[in-house]
Design a protein around this motif. Sequence first.
Motif, PDB file in Angstrom:
ATOM      1  N   TYR A 184       0.686  -1.189  -0.046  1.00 53.93           N
ATOM      2  CA  TYR A 184       0.030  -0.079   0.041  1.00 53.93           C
ATOM      3  C   TYR A 184       0.918   1.239   0.027  1.00 53.93           C
ATOM      4  O   TYR A 184       1.870   1.284   0.840  1.00 53.93           O
ATOM      5  N   ASP A 185       0.794   2.230  -0.774  1.00 56.43           N
ATOM      6  CA  ASP A 185       1.414   3.336  -0.865  1.00 56.43           C
ATOM      7  C   ASP A 185       0.498   4.650  -0.509  1.00 56.43           C
ATOM      8  O   ASP A 185      -0.380   5.233  -0.911  1.00 56.43           O
ATOM      9  N   PRO A 186       1.095   4.975   0.566  1.00 58.74           N
ATOM     10  CA  PRO A 186       0.308   6.281   1.439  1.00 58.74           C
ATOM     11  C   PRO A 186       0.328   7.449   0.648  1.00 58.74           C
ATOM     12  O   PRO A 186      -0.590   8.162   0.598  1.00 58.74           O
ATOM     13  N   LYS A 187       1.388   7.655  -0.142  1.00 51.71           N
ATOM     14  CA  LYS A 187       1.460   8.995  -1.228  1.00 51.71           C
ATOM     15  C   LYS A 187       0.232   8.971  -2.203  1.00 51.71           C
ATOM     16  O   LYS A 187      -0.254  10.117  -2.251  1.00 51.71           O
ATOM     17  N   THR A 188       0.223   7.748  -2.669  1.00 47.95           N
ATOM     18  CA  THR A 188      -1.040   7.843  -3.800  1.00 47.95           C
ATOM     19  C   THR A 188      -2.375   6.951  -3.202  1.00 47.95           C
ATOM     20  O   THR A 188      -3.226   7.334  -3.944  1.00 47.95           O
ATOM     21  N   GLN A 189      -2.064   6.632  -2.157  1.00 46.03           N
ATOM     22  CA  GLN A 189      -3.428   5.998  -1.449  1.00 46.03           C
ATOM     23  C   GLN A 189      -3.819   4.866  -2.507  1.00 46.03           C
ATOM     24  O   GLN A 189      -5.187   4.543  -2.635  1.00 46.03           O
ATOM     25  N   GLN A 190      -2.878   4.141  -2.842  1.00 46.59           N
ATOM     26  CA  GLN A 190      -3.175   2.970  -3.938  1.00 46.59           C
ATOM     27  C   GLN A 190      -2.478   1.539  -3.317  1.00 46.59           C
ATOM     28  O   GLN A 190      -1.595   1.668  -2.592  1.00 46.59           O
ATOM     29  N   PHE A 191      -3.285   0.539  -3.577  1.00 45.55           N
ATOM     30  CA  PHE A 191      -2.795  -0.636  -3.302  1.00 45.55           C
ATOM     31  C   PHE A 191      -2.499  -1.511  -4.298  1.00 45.55           C
ATOM     32  O   PHE A 191      -3.161  -1.624  -5.252  1.00 45.55           O
ATOM     33  N   TYR A 192      -1.177  -1.927  -4.247  1.00 42.41           N
ATOM     34  CA  TYR A 192      -0.829  -2.681  -5.543  1.00 42.41           C
ATOM     35  C   TYR A 192      -0.679  -4.363  -4.983  1.00 42.41           C
ATOM     36  O   TYR A 192      -0.079  -4.677  -4.022  1.00 42.41           O
ATOM     37  N   LEU A 193      -1.221  -5.195  -5.899  1.00 42.27           N
ATOM     38  CA  LEU A 193      -1.046  -6.728  -5.708  1.00 42.27           C
ATOM     39  C   LEU A 193      -0.301  -7.499  -6.814  1.00 42.27           C
ATOM     40  O   LEU A 193      -0.581  -7.121  -8.040  1.00 42.27           O
ATOM     41  N   ALA A 194       0.402  -8.329  -6.249  1.00 41.08           N
ATOM     42  CA  ALA A 194       1.387  -8.901  -7.465  1.00 41.08           C
ATOM     43  C   ALA A 194       0.582 -10.218  -7.945  1.00 41.08           C
ATOM     44  O   ALA A 194      -0.289 -10.987  -7.312  1.00 41.08           O
ATOM     45  N   ASP A 195       0.431  -9.874  -9.405  1.00 34.65           N
ATOM     46  CA  ASP A 195      -0.540 -10.682 -10.185  1.00 34.65           C
ATOM     47  C   ASP A 195       0.137 -12.391 -10.522  1.00 34.65           C
ATOM     48  O   ASP A 195      -0.553 -12.918 -11.206  1.00 34.65           O
ATOM     49  N   TRP A 196       1.657 -12.513 -10.140  1.00 35.11           N
ATOM     50  CA  TRP A 196       1.975 -13.974 -10.191  1.00 35.11           C
ATOM     51  C   TRP A 196       1.584 -14.689  -9.103  1.00 35.11           C
ATOM     52  O   TRP A 196       1.993 -15.988  -9.117  1.00 35.11           O
TER      53      TRP A 196
ATOM     54  N   ASP B 137      -5.495 -17.869  -3.828  1.00 38.72           N
ATOM     55  CA  ASP B 137      -5.526 -18.131  -2.578  1.00 38.72           C
ATOM     56  C   ASP B 137      -4.382 -17.482  -1.864  1.00 38.72           C
ATOM     57  O   ASP B 137      -4.368 -17.428  -0.523  1.00 38.72           O
ATOM     58  N   GLY B 138      -3.183 -17.187  -2.465  1.00 42.43           N
ATOM     59  CA  GLY B 138      -2.211 -16.466  -1.888  1.00 42.43           C
ATOM     60  C   GLY B 138      -2.511 -14.863  -1.667  1.00 42.43           C
ATOM     61  O   GLY B 138      -1.808 -14.128  -0.981  1.00 42.43           O
ATOM     62  N   GLN B 139      -3.131 -14.460  -2.752  1.00 40.77           N
ATOM     63  CA  GLN B 139      -3.687 -13.074  -2.800  1.00 40.77           C
ATOM     64  C   GLN B 139      -4.405 -12.558  -1.565  1.00 40.77           C
ATOM     65  O   GLN B 139      -4.283 -11.455  -1.200  1.00 40.77           O
ATOM     66  N   ARG B 140      -5.572 -13.516  -1.270  1.00 45.94           N
ATOM     67  CA  ARG B 140      -6.439 -13.179  -0.099  1.00 45.94           C
ATOM     68  C   ARG B 140      -5.837 -12.602   1.016  1.00 45.94           C
ATOM     69  O   ARG B 140      -6.101 -11.649   1.493  1.00 45.94           O
ATOM     70  N   PRO B 141      -4.984 -13.354   1.675  1.00 44.35           N
ATOM     71  CA  PRO B 141      -4.140 -12.944   2.835  1.00 44.35           C
ATOM     72  C   PRO B 141      -3.330 -11.558   2.690  1.00 44.35           C
ATOM     73  O   PRO B 141      -3.246 -10.803   3.649  1.00 44.35           O
ATOM     74  N   VAL B 142      -2.914 -11.391   1.454  1.00 45.87           N
ATOM     75  CA  VAL B 142      -1.976 -10.289   1.483  1.00 45.87           C
ATOM     76  C   VAL B 142      -3.015  -9.071   0.986  1.00 45.87           C
ATOM     77  O   VAL B 142      -2.945  -8.208   1.699  1.00 45.87           O
ATOM     78  N   MET B 143      -3.947  -9.221   0.564  1.00 44.39           N
ATOM     79  CA  MET B 143      -5.069  -8.394   0.600  1.00 44.39           C
ATOM     80  C   MET B 143      -5.518  -7.787   1.939  1.00 44.39           C
ATOM     81  O   MET B 143      -5.626  -6.592   2.376  1.00 44.39           O
ATOM     82  N   ALA B 144      -5.863  -8.750   2.878  1.00 42.27           N
ATOM     83  CA  ALA B 144      -6.105  -8.707   4.145  1.00 42.27           C
ATOM     84  C   ALA B 144      -4.978  -7.781   4.843  1.00 42.27           C
ATOM     85  O   ALA B 144      -5.410  -6.766   5.472  1.00 42.27           O
ATOM     86  N   HIS B 145      -3.821  -8.173   4.571  1.00 40.67           N
ATOM     87  CA  HIS B 145      -2.664  -7.597   5.175  1.00 40.67           C
ATOM     88  C   HIS B 145      -2.441  -5.988   4.533  1.00 40.67           C
ATOM     89  O   HIS B 145      -2.468  -4.985   5.409  1.00 40.67           O
ATOM     90  N   GLU B 146      -2.515  -5.642   3.394  1.00 38.68           N
ATOM     91  CA  GLU B 146      -2.416  -4.613   2.604  1.00 38.68           C
ATOM     92  C   GLU B 146      -3.340  -3.481   2.968  1.00 38.68           C
ATOM     93  O   GLU B 146      -3.177  -2.293   3.126  1.00 38.68           O
ATOM     94  N   LEU B 147      -4.672  -3.914   2.931  1.00 40.09           N
ATOM     95  CA  LEU B 147      -5.975  -3.160   3.035  1.00 40.09           C
ATOM     96  C   LEU B 147      -5.853  -2.807   4.599  1.00 40.09           C
ATOM     97  O   LEU B 147      -6.638  -1.773   4.898  1.00 40.09           O
ATOM     98  N   THR B 148      -5.389  -3.569   5.515  1.00 39.83           N
ATOM     99  CA  THR B 148      -5.029  -3.002   7.057  1.00 39.83           C
ATOM    100  C   THR B 148      -4.315  -1.585   6.919  1.00 39.83           C
ATOM    101  O   THR B 148      -4.442  -0.717   7.750  1.00 39.83           O
ATOM    102  N   HIS B 149      -3.337  -1.526   5.974  1.00 45.15           N
ATOM    103  CA  HIS B 149      -2.419  -0.408   5.993  1.00 45.15           C
ATOM    104  C   HIS B 149      -3.182   0.557   5.574  1.00 45.15           C
ATOM    105  O   HIS B 149      -3.125   1.930   5.818  1.00 45.15           O
ATOM    106  N   ALA B 150      -4.209   0.410   4.395  1.00 44.52           N
ATOM    107  CA  ALA B 150      -4.953   1.414   4.086  1.00 44.52           C
ATOM    108  C   ALA B 150      -6.034   2.023   5.000  1.00 44.52           C
ATOM    109  O   ALA B 150      -6.078   3.227   5.014  1.00 44.52           O
ATOM    110  N   LEU B 151      -6.260   1.084   5.906  1.00 46.05           N
ATOM    111  CA  LEU B 151      -7.322   1.598   7.214  1.00 46.05           C
ATOM    112  C   LEU B 151      -6.510   2.236   8.059  1.00 46.05           C
ATOM    113  O   LEU B 151      -6.645   3.348   8.687  1.00 46.05           O
ATOM    114  N   GLN B 152      -5.252   1.910   8.383  1.00 44.54           N
ATOM    115  CA  GLN B 152      -4.336   2.637   9.246  1.00 44.54           C
ATOM    116  C   GLN B 152      -4.079   4.169   8.723  1.00 44.54           C
ATOM    117  O   GLN B 152      -4.196   5.012   9.433  1.00 44.54           O
TER     118      GLN B 152
END
Length: 256
Positions: free
Chosen positions: A22-34, A38-53
């Motif tokens: 999650y980039d606070p400067k742009t307020q955007q969340f980036y996710l690796a497409d490789w 099943d691996g992406q969902r926990p990453v979303m949980a982690h990074e979207l917590t940063h967005a909420l922070q």
Amino acid sequence: PADFQLRPFIIKLLTEQVAGYYDPKTQQFYLADWIDLDGQRPVMAHELTHALQDQHFNLRRFEKWPKHDSDAELSVHSLIEGDASYLMLQYVMKNPSRQLSFMKSMMASGADSTEQLDKAPRVLRETLMFPYFQGMSWVTQVYKRGGWDGVSAAYTNLPKSTEQILHPEKYFSNEEPKKVLIRDISSSLGKGWREADNDVEGEWGLYLLLDEYLQTSDVSKKAAEGWGGDRYALFLGPKDSDVLVAEKTVWDTEAD
């Protein structure tokens, strides 16, 4: 090693380890497409917590941390990453099928995903992981004591040292590190000497330094536990080989 190229190695290491951010400067969340879903969902949980922070506590206020205070900076980083890692763990553990899917996804990523991490000098590898693992352990204790309100309050009453992260009871009792000053001795060292940097090792830094030589984690941790404060200064001379480090340390007791 003397010929170690820090910057290009760090870039390779971080590129290998990134699954999303999650980039606070742009307020955007980036996710690796490789990574599979099943691996992406926990990453979303982690990074979207940063967005909420960021929405609630403004993460950009930590971008320009005062120089020469990296131990305190690492402790705040541990709050931010520990918070997101603990939430991610809760998300995964709530559902057995999620646990299984996440494990399969991690196994599928294989050894290639840690090649640079495995090559990294221990000080880089363990300091990179510190905010995630030690931070999560610390946030777990804060959560047990005060729930999510307690975790939220930590963004106002910030942890002030890696000592407080390693020993949550010292955070709860507000045991702050002692400020240590060290004078510039470059003029005493001779012509062409200068102070290149000064900073705080902290309990975590001293533990790593000790264990580089002792190679006995329990003993090194015990030895570093009495840390009360420190500051080191790095001096460089006219020749490339002219390097000197001076350090002052403060300890809790004479025995420490």
